[in-house]
Design an enzyme around this catalytic site. Sequence first.
Site, PDB file in Angstrom:
ATOM      1  N   ASP A 254       0.863  -1.169   0.000  1.00  0.00           N
ATOM      2  CA  ASP A 254       0.000   0.000   0.000  1.00  0.00           C
ATOM      3  C   ASP A 254       0.908   1.229   0.000  1.00  0.00           C
ATOM      4  OD1 ASP A 254      -2.171   1.612  -0.108  1.00  0.00           O
ATOM      5  OD2 ASP A 254      -3.206   0.765   1.617  1.00  0.00           O
ATOM      6  N   TRP A 255       0.320   2.366  -0.187  1.00  0.00           N
ATOM      7  CA  TRP A 255       1.056   3.626  -0.348  1.00  0.00           C
ATOM      8  C   TRP A 255       1.994   3.870   0.852  1.00  0.00           C
ATOM      9  CZ3 TRP A 255      -0.204   7.955  -3.863  1.00  0.00           C
ATOM     10  CH2 TRP A 255       0.470   9.125  -3.560  1.00  0.00           C
TER      11      TRP A 255
END
Length: 755
Positions: free
Chosen positions: A292-293
């Site tokens: 994820d980011w």
Amino acid sequence: MTMKSFFLLVLGFGVLLAGAHANEQSELTRRAKIDALIAEMTLEEKAGQLTQFSDPGDITGPAPSGSRDKKKRKLIKSGVVGSVLNVVGVENVRVLQKIAVEESRLGIPMVFAYDVIHGQKTMFPIPLAEAASWDLDLIEHSARIASIEASAQGINWTFAPMIDVSREPRWGRVMEGAGEDPFLGAEIAVARVRGFQGEDLSAHDTIASTLKHFAGYGFVESGKEYNRADVGTITLHNIILPPFRAGLERANARTVMNSFNTLNGVPATGDRYLQRDLLKGEWGFDGVIVSDWGSGIEMIEHGFAEDERDAARLAILGGSDMDMESFIYAPKLPSLVRDGVINEALLDDAVRRVLNLKFDLGLFEDPYRYIDAVREETQLFTAEHRAAARKIAQDSVVLLKNEGSLLPLSGTESIALIGALADDKDTPLGNWRARAVRNSAISVREGFEAAGIDFDFERGARLEIGEATFGSEIAINVTDKSGFEEAVTAAKNADKVVIVLGEDALQSGEGRSRAEIGFPGVQQELLELVYDANPNTVLVVMSGRPLTLTWADENVPAIVQAWHLGHEAGHAITDVLTGAVNPSGKLPMTFPRSVGQVPIYYNFLNTGRPDPNQPVFWAHYTDEENAPLYPFGYGLSYTAFKYSNLRTRKRDDGVEVSVRVKNVGDRAGAEVVQLYVHDQVASISRPERELKGFQKLTLDAGESSTLTFMLTKKELGFYNARGDFVFEPGVFDVFVGGSSAAKLNKEIRVHFALD
Ligand code: BGC
């Protein structure tokens, strides 16, 4: 090496492989091509393939610093970027792809990713709302259209569906999922992946899908965003993981995203058990796991990694193939290999997965396949797409209460339409609005106008102050009540009131946890005043999560749950209020009476003291009921359905259940017939009820139909604490009806072995 020489090399391999045959080139296997490419890559290029950057075109996480943005194009040219997210528009995609293909040494095309969550240009209802339709064909169709529109803008990978099962209405991201149930969640996961990926992933209008977030993100403690999740193995295997298994096994989702949270103390991005042992090991997943980011670098804050280098080491060891926006793989992986800390084979495996995805998408055949200005011109926001958005929006509406038949509106009464959200053209677009134009949804006010309804509009009060944006905190109006008087007067002067209250689109979604889940700001006060002025009040609730509607339920005669329904919201809500459409939505999440009940869900395990006839020493609150306000699966219609003739029959592979459903009202309507099971005694305590089947059917007034369901080992078994699926013979209760509170039931004994 240039692209040309790479293909010569690949050709050479083909010749080797195919021997003397004439059409050797076409015989080249993908594996040989990928092996040839990997053999040619430097460590930097390998780490680069595992690196994903965000373009500044749209920012969906903590904004990266400017200097990094400038560097990104140079990095693409150096061949050390595998994928970019958030590139906006075909022309921008073309520019970046051209650099990768024509200017980098190996000319490897990039994959372009985006959060196409509930539409690209045409906004569909938020996923939680679509889940309320329980209509898998419509859900698949909505994802299909999103994929046509996204690919028409050069995108070939969506970070959807989000399939985090959650029992936490405080958590803002419930708007993005399918609610609290693993069975419904699994069916919807399959439908969405099929919609995005289609039959042929290499077609120009299908895109790769991501199952996210792996795993446990929906169980963040106290519903607070990014918080830890502590989950027992029974819950992990029976509640959280089933939608992931289904999305992989039944729909072949090509990518999975890990999550921000720690699960039982281990950040998911570095979790070997989840990613290597389970997903890539036991389940045999051969696609790409994307972080994820920034979740790689966040392992430092978690106190799991010492520094960036350590975070890169732990992430790749954990099984996270591609690094989104942590900027740790490209700079750190090569030296980790050179220093002998990690084995190059780990990189090769991850690179192979990424290159495979690019092959699947057809990008090696034609890197510009998804770049088509004509499609971008003609395939976005079409009348056909909007009609589909209206249909699913209609079917996502849930009628929560309708006493005294206030609804449907008769068409002859005068109406006061009240509330800022009734005139809001932006909120219905929902949180993940991709490329939708701000303020472009049909408001309820516009829906009323289009239907020729006689009404006066009064805002009553503003919901927010200033402009709400994806990247900033929203400011809610808690003081300005200057419009109350006009609203009350309008209510008094009308036959009926339709009041639209709820949350702004940007009050749910990522980073939007709420501790109180009533109406924000001064809306509750407005509701009470308006209701006092005219009790013939219909409350329409727009929200991205279940709200506590307890006061409304006790007082207001009619309540309609209208979520954030996308571009066609105003028309769809009007269609339901006027009766042009008979509502058929059913709640995919339990609605609590108060926050103190949360987490509250229908498939709970019994306590040892469930007996309400005991004084004090039984499982209860002294100041709140145990029952929710509205249970999972609940939703009314303008007609009524009667269930009867529940029969069970032993079959070779299980038990057949049949039930008769009759429309006993005076208009046609659709009903979601739900089947629940309870395993009375097992080696672990089993939920009081579990959804194990559902069918949606439409019946004319007076019409009836007999439906059958099969209960096999699959429906009657469960995962034990080790994650093994087991079936234990015994006695089960079967319940069938229109919600998880269904009363019609039968006991079945399943003592024969089921295969
Ligand atoms: C979200 C992901 C999303 C990613 C890229 C993250 O903040 O958690 O779900 O796909 O950003 O925008």
